[in-house]
Design an enzyme around this catalytic site. Structure first.
Site, PDB file in Angstrom:
ATOM      1  N   ARG A 112     -19.043 -43.111 -29.391  1.00 24.97           N
ATOM      2  CA  ARG A 112     -19.348 -41.902 -28.633  1.00 24.97           C
ATOM      3  C   ARG A 112     -20.577 -42.068 -27.735  1.00 24.97           C
ATOM      4  O   ARG A 112     -21.615 -42.560 -28.148  1.00 24.97           O
ATOM      5  CB  ARG A 112     -19.583 -40.738 -29.604  1.00 24.97           C
ATOM      6  N   LYS A 134      -8.325 -34.076 -27.735  1.00 28.98           N
ATOM      7  CA  LYS A 134      -9.280 -33.399 -28.617  1.00 28.98           C
ATOM      8  C   LYS A 134     -10.297 -32.641 -27.772  1.00 28.98           C
ATOM      9  O   LYS A 134     -10.989 -33.230 -26.951  1.00 28.98           O
ATOM     10  CB  LYS A 134     -10.001 -34.423 -29.499  1.00 28.98           C
ATOM     11  N   GLN A 168     -19.108 -28.970 -39.773  1.00 27.62           N
ATOM     12  CA  GLN A 168     -18.154 -29.853 -40.455  1.00 27.62           C
ATOM     13  C   GLN A 168     -18.317 -29.695 -41.965  1.00 27.62           C
ATOM     14  O   GLN A 168     -19.427 -29.657 -42.481  1.00 27.62           O
ATOM     15  CB  GLN A 168     -18.403 -31.298 -40.045  1.00 27.62           C
ATOM     16  N   HIS A 176     -16.257 -32.467 -25.307  1.00 31.34           N
ATOM     17  CA  HIS A 176     -17.090 -31.641 -26.176  1.00 31.34           C
ATOM     18  C   HIS A 176     -18.025 -30.744 -25.349  1.00 31.34           C
ATOM     19  O   HIS A 176     -18.516 -31.148 -24.306  1.00 31.34           O
ATOM     20  CB  HIS A 176     -17.948 -32.514 -27.096  1.00 31.34           C
ATOM     21  N   ARG A 236     -11.679 -24.941 -37.544  1.00 32.98           N
ATOM     22  CA  ARG A 236     -11.545 -26.308 -38.060  1.00 32.98           C
ATOM     23  C   ARG A 236     -10.444 -26.371 -39.112  1.00 32.98           C
ATOM     24  O   ARG A 236      -9.711 -27.356 -39.204  1.00 32.98           O
ATOM     25  CB  ARG A 236     -12.854 -26.762 -38.714  1.00 32.98           C
TER      26      ARG A 236
END
Length: 230
Positions: free
Chosen positions: A62, A147, A210, A121, A186
């Site tokens: 990333r 995504k 998360q 993102h 999520r």
């Protein structure tokens, strides 16, 4: 039950090896390896560790601009992305802005028959749905796996993202919101939506909101239990 991708982000080879072994005991459907957390010199050694499970791995390197830990020139990261794609993981995560800035990457991936997950993102907010709809359409030119992860500012941000799944039934779309407010998306992206999988962690969160795989599985079990009862 929704499929879970367990994210592993370790800063050295010893911890990576231990985490992979622990992850396999938890039996996730997929495992994400965050190569951007490792020193550049350790990527080859990391590949040796995960080579036998790469067919169930998502490889991620990333960029800093998309919330990653990679340190160095972007040209070097692009070179490493090519190298990672040649290892034939289940999916290689490539940021949308990266493939826009380096259009030759798309041809490289096609030539090498690499499976790509195109990601985007927003760590500050959740854009309106019309913006995200156009974004999904643009991203779909590069892969069927997409995504998009945003930051939930209100509970409605998480709910309205889930509504977008109905507009793109043919895409393998992973779309949810980060942060505590976004946790519901999520979880429900694989239930209300048709996301092929969602992300969880073993211990500490890698991204805001998360949750760990044990808790997520418990929630999925309860959801399935309620569906079967009705």
């Amino acid at each position: 039950m929704g499929k879970i991708c367990l994210s592993i982000a370790e800063e050295n080879i010893e911890d990576l090896k231990e985490s992979v072994e622990q992850a396999l005991h938890l039996k996730p459907e997929l495992i994400e390896i965050r190569f951007d957390y490792l020193p550049h010199s350790q990527i080859f050694n990391a590949l040796n560790i995960v080579d036998y499970i790469k067919d169930k791995c998502i490889f991620t390197l990333r960029s800093a601009s998309q919330g990653g830990k990679f340190v160095g020139k972007e040209e070097e990261r692009v070179k490493q992305l090519k190298f990672l794609s040649e290892q034939k993981p289940y999916l290689l995560d490539v940021e949308f802005e990266t493939i826009q800035n380096y259009p030759q990457l798309h041809n490289f991936f096609k030539k090498n028959d690499s499976k790509i997950l195109i990601s985007w993102h927003d760590f500050k907010t959740t854009p309106d749905n019309s913006f995200i709809e156009h974004l999904i359409t643009d991203m779909s030119h590069f892969s069927n796996f997409i995504k998009i992860v945003t930051m939930a500012v209100s509970g409605m941000d998480a709910i309205r993202l889930l509504k977008l799944y109905d507009l793109f039934p043919k895409l393998s779309l992973i779309l949810f919101a980060m942060g505590d407010i976004g946790i519901i998306s999520r979880i429900l992206c694989t239930v209300v939506g048709h996301a092929p999988f969602t992300y969880a962690t073993m211990n500490e969160s890698i991204a805001p909101g998360q949750i760990n795989i044990v808790e997520m599985r418990r929630i999925y079990y309860k959801i399935n239990e309620g569906i079967m009862r009705n």
